[in-house]
Design a protein around this motif. Structure first.
Motif, mmCIF file in Angstrom:
data_model
loop_
_atom_site.group_PDB
_atom_site.id
_atom_site.type_symbol
_atom_site.label_atom_id
_atom_site.label_comp_id
_atom_site.label_asym_id
_atom_site.label_seq_id
_atom_site.Cartn_x
_atom_site.Cartn_y
_atom_site.Cartn_z
ATOM 1 N N ALA A 116 31.019 172.533 -76.780
ATOM 2 C CA ALA A 116 31.113 171.072 -76.669
ATOM 3 C C ALA A 116 32.563 170.615 -76.794
ATOM 4 C CB ALA A 116 30.242 170.403 -77.733
ATOM 5 N N ALA A 117 33.324 171.249 -77.678
ATOM 6 C CA ALA A 117 34.736 170.880 -77.846
ATOM 7 C C ALA A 117 35.532 171.202 -76.581
ATOM 8 C CB ALA A 117 35.326 171.612 -79.051
ATOM 9 N N VAL A 118 35.259 172.339 -75.969
ATOM 10 C CA VAL A 118 35.962 172.712 -74.732
ATOM 11 C C VAL A 118 35.602 171.749 -73.610
ATOM 12 C CG1 VAL A 118 36.152 174.483 -72.945
ATOM 13 C CG2 VAL A 118 36.270 175.127 -75.354
ATOM 14 N N VAL A 119 34.338 171.397 -73.509
ATOM 15 C CA VAL A 119 33.915 170.446 -72.469
ATOM 16 C C VAL A 119 34.620 169.103 -72.679
ATOM 17 C CG1 VAL A 119 31.949 169.083 -71.626
ATOM 18 C CG2 VAL A 119 31.712 171.544 -71.964
ATOM 19 N N ALA A 120 34.704 168.649 -73.929
ATOM 20 C CA ALA A 120 35.381 167.384 -74.222
ATOM 21 C C ALA A 120 36.861 167.459 -73.847
ATOM 22 C CB ALA A 120 35.220 167.028 -75.702
ATOM 23 N N GLU A 121 37.505 168.596 -74.128
ATOM 24 C CA GLU A 121 38.914 168.769 -73.758
ATOM 25 C C GLU A 121 39.088 168.735 -72.243
ATOM 26 O OE1 GLU A 121 40.778 172.212 -75.493
ATOM 27 O OE2 GLU A 121 39.841 171.816 -77.430
ATOM 28 N N VAL A 122 38.211 169.386 -71.511
ATOM 29 C CA VAL A 122 38.307 169.404 -70.050
ATOM 30 C C VAL A 122 38.079 168.001 -69.494
ATOM 31 C CG1 VAL A 122 37.198 170.265 -67.933
ATOM 32 C CG2 VAL A 122 37.697 171.840 -69.819
ATOM 33 N N GLN A 123 37.098 167.287 -70.046
ATOM 34 C CA GLN A 123 36.840 165.929 -69.577
ATOM 35 C C GLN A 123 38.034 165.013 -69.853
ATOM 36 O OE1 GLN A 123 33.112 165.192 -71.593
ATOM 37 N NE2 GLN A 123 31.925 165.681 -69.755
ATOM 38 N N ALA A 124 38.645 165.165 -71.030
ATOM 39 C CA ALA A 124 39.819 164.346 -71.357
ATOM 40 C C ALA A 124 40.983 164.681 -70.424
ATOM 41 C CB ALA A 124 40.223 164.570 -72.818
ATOM 42 N N ALA A 125 41.178 165.954 -70.128
ATOM 43 C CA ALA A 125 42.245 166.355 -69.211
ATOM 44 C C ALA A 125 41.981 165.798 -67.814
ATOM 45 C CB ALA A 125 42.372 167.874 -69.168
ATOM 46 N N ALA A 126 40.736 165.842 -67.368
ATOM 47 C CA ALA A 126 40.385 165.294 -66.054
ATOM 48 C C ALA A 126 40.649 163.794 -66.017
ATOM 49 C CB ALA A 126 38.926 165.591 -65.732
ATOM 50 N N HIS A 127 40.321 163.113 -67.100
ATOM 51 C CA HIS A 127 40.562 161.670 -67.170
ATOM 52 C C HIS A 127 42.066 161.375 -67.080
ATOM 53 C CE1 HIS A 127 39.955 157.489 -68.265
ATOM 54 N NE2 HIS A 127 40.884 157.637 -69.199
ATOM 55 N N ARG A 128 42.878 162.157 -67.796
ATOM 56 C CA ARG A 128 44.338 161.968 -67.738
ATOM 57 C C ARG A 128 44.867 162.241 -66.333
ATOM 58 N NH1 ARG A 128 43.826 164.676 -72.698
ATOM 59 N NH2 ARG A 128 44.594 166.632 -71.799
ATOM 60 N N LEU A 129 44.354 163.270 -65.685
ATOM 61 C CA LEU A 129 44.797 163.564 -64.318
ATOM 62 C C LEU A 129 44.413 162.451 -63.357
ATOM 63 C CD1 LEU A 129 44.032 167.377 -64.054
ATOM 64 C CD2 LEU A 129 46.275 166.282 -63.981
ATOM 65 N N ARG A 130 43.204 161.923 -63.499
ATOM 66 C CA ARG A 130 42.778 160.829 -62.624
ATOM 67 C C ARG A 130 43.664 159.611 -62.822
ATOM 68 N NH1 ARG A 130 37.567 162.044 -64.629
ATOM 69 N NH2 ARG A 130 36.573 163.572 -63.287
ATOM 70 N N ALA A 131 44.113 159.381 -64.050
ATOM 71 C CA ALA A 131 44.976 158.224 -64.326
ATOM 72 C C ALA A 131 46.341 158.381 -63.660
ATOM 73 C CB ALA A 131 45.144 158.052 -65.836
ATOM 74 N N LEU A 132 46.747 159.601 -63.389
ATOM 75 C CA LEU A 132 48.033 159.833 -62.730
ATOM 76 C C LEU A 132 47.974 159.628 -61.222
ATOM 77 C CD1 LEU A 132 49.171 163.073 -64.609
ATOM 78 C CD2 LEU A 132 50.044 160.739 -64.922
ATOM 79 N N VAL A 133 46.781 159.696 -60.653
ATOM 80 C CA VAL A 133 46.627 159.581 -59.203
ATOM 81 C C VAL A 133 46.443 158.106 -58.848
ATOM 82 C CG1 VAL A 133 45.186 160.207 -57.215
ATOM 83 C CG2 VAL A 133 45.595 161.859 -59.057
ATOM 84 N N PRO A 134 47.325 157.582 -57.989
ATOM 85 C CA PRO A 134 47.152 156.181 -57.589
ATOM 86 C C PRO A 134 45.889 156.025 -56.725
ATOM 87 C CG PRO A 134 49.037 157.178 -56.451
ATOM 88 C CD PRO A 134 48.486 158.205 -57.392
ATOM 89 N N HIS A 135 45.152 154.992 -57.006
ATOM 90 C CA HIS A 135 43.912 154.751 -56.258
ATOM 91 C C HIS A 135 44.082 153.578 -55.318
ATOM 92 C CE1 HIS A 135 41.625 157.606 -58.637
ATOM 93 N NE2 HIS A 135 42.217 157.113 -59.716
ATOM 94 N N GLY A 136 43.539 153.691 -54.133
ATOM 95 C CA GLY A 136 43.551 152.597 -53.171
ATOM 96 C C GLY A 136 44.877 152.405 -52.449
ATOM 97 N N GLU A 137 45.841 153.253 -52.705
ATOM 98 C CA GLU A 137 47.117 153.127 -52.012
ATOM 99 C C GLU A 137 47.244 154.277 -51.024
ATOM 100 O OE1 GLU A 137 50.318 153.054 -54.810
ATOM 101 O OE2 GLU A 137 49.314 151.626 -56.104
ATOM 102 N N PRO A 138 47.797 153.971 -49.858
ATOM 103 C CA PRO A 138 47.953 155.063 -48.896
ATOM 104 C C PRO A 138 48.974 156.081 -49.415
ATOM 105 C CG PRO A 138 48.948 153.055 -48.065
ATOM 106 C CD PRO A 138 48.268 152.713 -49.365
ATOM 107 N N GLY A 139 48.647 157.320 -49.285
ATOM 108 C CA GLY A 139 49.538 158.376 -49.727
ATOM 109 C C GLY A 139 50.050 159.152 -48.533
ATOM 110 N N PRO A 140 50.871 160.155 -48.771
ATOM 111 C CA PRO A 140 51.355 160.957 -47.658
ATOM 112 C C PRO A 140 50.187 161.697 -47.011
ATOM 113 C CG PRO A 140 52.007 161.934 -49.763
ATOM 114 C CD PRO A 140 51.334 160.616 -50.069
ATOM 115 N N SER A 141 50.202 161.749 -45.707
ATOM 116 C CA SER A 141 49.121 162.440 -45.003
ATOM 117 C C SER A 141 49.411 163.935 -44.988
ATOM 118 C CB SER A 141 48.957 161.907 -43.580
ATOM 119 O OG SER A 141 50.184 161.985 -42.901
ATOM 120 N N ALA A 142 48.337 164.680 -45.020
ATOM 121 C CA ALA A 142 48.492 166.137 -45.038
ATOM 122 C C ALA A 142 48.673 166.697 -43.680
ATOM 123 C CB ALA A 142 47.268 166.756 -45.693
#
Length: 72
Positions: free
Chosen positions: A46-72
């Motif tokens: 449960a502690a590892v799952v919580a750590e992974v979820q928190a890390a995923a949340h932090r990563l999502r906060a770093l990604v801008p949403h709704g803004e056009p980004g560079p195309s691949a």
């Protein structure tokens, strides 16, 4: 190994299991330790799952949403 001591007698591979099953006190202790180990593993999981979820949340906060980004 000390050359003065005789080698250990051969112990049957299931001797410990037979002892646990035949001695009620030993069985109760084994079951209590097994339950504690299982609960500890679930808590660690449960502690590892919580750590992974928190890390995923932090990563999502770093990604801008709704803004056009560079195309691949």
């Amino acid at each position: 190994m000390n050359p003065q001591q005789p080698p250990h007698p051969h112990v049957h591979p299931l001797a410990e299991l037979v002892r646990i099953e035949s001695d009620p006190a030993c069985r109760a202790l084994f079951c209590a330790e097994l339950d504690a180990a299982i609960l500890d593993r679930f808590a660690n999981r449960a502690a590892v799952v919580a750590e992974v979820q928190a890390a995923a949340h932090r990563l999502r906060a770093l990604v801008p949403h709704g803004e056009p980004g560079p195309s691949a």
